[in-house]
Write a protein that holds these residues in place. Structure first.
Motif, PDB file in Angstrom:
ATOM      1  N   LEU A   6      29.872  17.739  14.038  1.00 10.35           N
ATOM      2  CA  LEU A   6      28.952  18.154  15.108  1.00 10.35           C
ATOM      3  C   LEU A   6      29.708  18.493  16.381  1.00 10.35           C
ATOM      4  O   LEU A   6      29.537  19.560  16.966  1.00 10.35           O
ATOM      5  CB  LEU A   6      27.939  17.043  15.393  1.00 10.35           C
ATOM      6  CG  LEU A   6      27.106  17.242  16.676  1.00 10.35           C
ATOM      7  CD1 LEU A   6      26.092  18.359  16.497  1.00 10.35           C
ATOM      8  CD2 LEU A   6      26.420  15.945  17.098  1.00 10.35           C
ATOM      9  N   THR A   7      30.584  17.579  16.830  1.00 11.12           N
ATOM     10  CA  THR A   7      31.258  17.760  18.112  1.00 11.12           C
ATOM     11  C   THR A   7      32.325  18.849  18.056  1.00 11.12           C
ATOM     12  O   THR A   7      32.638  19.462  19.076  1.00 11.12           O
ATOM     13  CB  THR A   7      31.898  16.441  18.581  1.00 11.12           C
ATOM     14  OG1 THR A   7      32.727  15.927  17.533  1.00 11.12           O
ATOM     15  CG2 THR A   7      30.836  15.409  18.923  1.00 11.12           C
ATOM     16  N   SER A   9      29.543  13.014  12.899  1.00 11.95           N
ATOM     17  CA  SER A   9      29.826  13.127  14.335  1.00 11.95           C
ATOM     18  C   SER A   9      30.992  14.080  14.606  1.00 11.95           C
ATOM     19  O   SER A   9      30.950  14.882  15.548  1.00 11.95           O
ATOM     20  CB  SER A   9      30.137  11.732  14.886  1.00 11.95           C
ATOM     21  OG  SER A   9      30.440  11.790  16.250  1.00 11.95           O
ATOM     22  N   TYR A  66      22.538  20.764  20.532  1.00  7.89           N
ATOM     23  CA  TYR A  66      22.024  19.416  20.244  1.00  7.89           C
ATOM     24  C   TYR A  66      21.884  18.626  21.549  1.00  7.89           C
ATOM     25  O   TYR A  66      20.822  18.068  21.842  1.00  7.89           O
ATOM     26  CB  TYR A  66      22.982  18.708  19.276  1.00  7.89           C
ATOM     27  CG  TYR A  66      22.753  17.219  19.141  1.00  7.89           C
ATOM     28  CD1 TYR A  66      21.619  16.718  18.507  1.00  7.89           C
ATOM     29  CD2 TYR A  66      23.684  16.313  19.661  1.00  7.89           C
ATOM     30  CE1 TYR A  66      21.410  15.351  18.401  1.00  7.89           C
ATOM     31  CE2 TYR A  66      23.485  14.942  19.542  1.00  7.89           C
ATOM     32  CZ  TYR A  66      22.345  14.461  18.914  1.00  7.89           C
ATOM     33  OH  TYR A  66      22.139  13.118  18.797  1.00  7.89           O
ATOM     34  N   CYS A 123      27.021  21.458  18.984  1.00  8.48           N
ATOM     35  CA  CYS A 123      27.030  20.301  19.890  1.00  8.48           C
ATOM     36  C   CYS A 123      26.278  20.607  21.185  1.00  8.48           C
ATOM     37  O   CYS A 123      25.466  19.805  21.651  1.00  8.48           O
ATOM     38  CB  CYS A 123      28.465  19.889  20.188  1.00  8.48           C
ATOM     39  SG  CYS A 123      28.596  18.290  21.047  1.00  8.48           S
ATOM     40  N   CYS A 158      26.106  11.414  20.353  1.00 11.02           N
ATOM     41  CA  CYS A 158      26.902  12.024  19.289  1.00 11.02           C
ATOM     42  C   CYS A 158      27.377  10.991  18.262  1.00 11.02           C
ATOM     43  O   CYS A 158      28.113  11.329  17.331  1.00 11.02           O
ATOM     44  CB  CYS A 158      28.096  12.774  19.881  1.00 11.02           C
ATOM     45  SG  CYS A 158      27.631  14.202  20.865  1.00 11.02           S
ATOM     46  N   GLU A 177      32.776  19.873  26.888  1.00  9.79           N
ATOM     47  CA  GLU A 177      32.975  19.592  25.469  1.00  9.79           C
ATOM     48  C   GLU A 177      33.338  18.137  25.237  1.00  9.79           C
ATOM     49  O   GLU A 177      33.739  17.417  26.155  1.00  9.79           O
ATOM     50  CB  GLU A 177      34.053  20.497  24.863  1.00  9.79           C
ATOM     51  CG  GLU A 177      35.439  20.301  25.422  1.00  9.79           C
ATOM     52  CD  GLU A 177      36.462  21.209  24.728  1.00  9.79           C
ATOM     53  OE1 GLU A 177      36.456  21.289  23.487  1.00  9.79           O
ATOM     54  OE2 GLU A 177      37.267  21.829  25.451  1.00  9.79           O
TER      55      GLU A 177
END
Length: 329
Positions: A117-118, A114, A127, A124, A271, A292
């Motif tokens: 990814l973020t 996670s 996705y 992100c 997420c 974000e």
């Protein structure tokens, strides 16, 4: 339980990005909020290979990276929990999380998957876009890639936001109004990350909302309305007193408040987040556009999350205690 039997909590600050100073301030505020009746608290400051333990603002030992421990007065102390307040690498991108997974030490944030990814805005965004989350159209450019400013402006329009693909605190971000500024703005972003994001400008108002999972239940914090005096919410606007008006709870009608909170909750789940997370949005024509996810958001005394916790009628100590107790259980 005696003081020596209390769990040893490492509040980890510093890191290897431009956000070092902000992280140190966040770490000091988190340290202050650790309940000393329940935990032994220690500040660990990291920068590169130098990992030091501080007490009362004085370095007392170096961390043994083999088992995340230190020796003080001839006694070995092993940390039981890591509260990560590093903004940027290695605390927000999954690297530190991987280290703690290897050592089987619980920590406060999202897991490796996670976090990585973020932290990568491009991954992100793409996705979340598959789940229908609205956001600006963007393009990505790797360091050294040939830039064609006219083509970029033709596809995305002007003005544009250009920012590092990995990074925070608005370092390396530029609002570009003319084609002639595009190349320099991308090169500025490359100083913070090896990839730059060029994003379509969405003309709206900024809002941010925090969330945490406690005892298996998601808690969505009150929303903050962000009104910068500068043209956008840059580093100066974030950290200069009086440069930004921050209103918590946000002045939103009930319907939009519910919409923003649901979107925050959905993104938290999509997420697979853990710990305290903050999600930023732009509101335009009653639609929230995702900006974000911050998985180690600023925790200084004036940061959004402490404001939101206070507006909720809770305290930072209460929330942090429950996060630690949940993860240690």
């Amino acid at each position: 339980m005696s003081k020596t039997q209390l769990p040893n909590i490492a509040v980890i600050a510093g890191g290897d990005s431009s956000e070092f100073v902000v992280s140190v301030k966040s770490g000091a505020n988190i340290l202050k909020a650790i309940d000393t009746k329940k935990f032994n608290r220690w500040l660990v400051q990291m920068q590169g290979q130098q990992w030091d333990v501080f007490q009362d603002e004085k370095k007392i030992a170096e961390v043994d990276k083999a088992d995340f421990s230190f020796t003080c007065d001839g006694k070995k102390i092993k940390f039981d929990f890591a509260y990560i307040t590093i903004h940027g690498t290695p605390g927000e991108d999954g690297i530190l999380q991987g280290y703690f997974e290897l050592l089987n030490i619980p920590y406060s944030t999202c897991n490796v998957h996670s976090s990585s990814l973020t932290f990568n805005k491009w991954f992100c965004n793409n996705y979340l876009r598959t789940f229908g989350i609205k956001m600006a159209v963007s393009q990505k450019f790797k360091t050294g890639e040939t830039i064609h400013p006219e083509a970029i402006a033709g596809q995305l329009g002007l003005p544009l936001f250009i920012k590092p693909n990995a990074g925070g605190s608005s370092f390396g971000i530029t609002k570009v109004k003319e084609v002639s500024q595009i190349k320099a703005a991308i090169e500025k972003a490359w100083q913070e990350s090896d990839e730059a994001l060029v994003e379509q400008f969405i003309d709206g108002h900024e809002f941010t909302c925090g969330a945490v999972r406690l005892g298996g239940k998601k808690v969505i914090f009150p929303i903050t309305e962000v009104i910068p005096q500068n043209e956008f919410f840059d580093y100066e606007a974030k950290y200069t007193p009086g440069a930004t008006e921050e209103i918590t709870p946000a002045r939103l009608p009930e319907e939009l408040t519910a919409k923003c909170k649901k979107l925050t909750a959905d993104i938290y789940d999509l997420c697979e987040c853990s710990g305290i997370v903050r999600v930023d949005f732009i509101l335009k024509n009653n639609e929230f556009y995702f900006l974000e996810v911050n998985t180690t958001p600023g925790m200084t005394a004036t940061s959004f999350i402490p404001q939101q916790i206070a507006a909720m009628g809770s305290t930072l100590q209460t929330i942090i205690t429950q996060i630690i107790e949940d993860k240690l259980a």
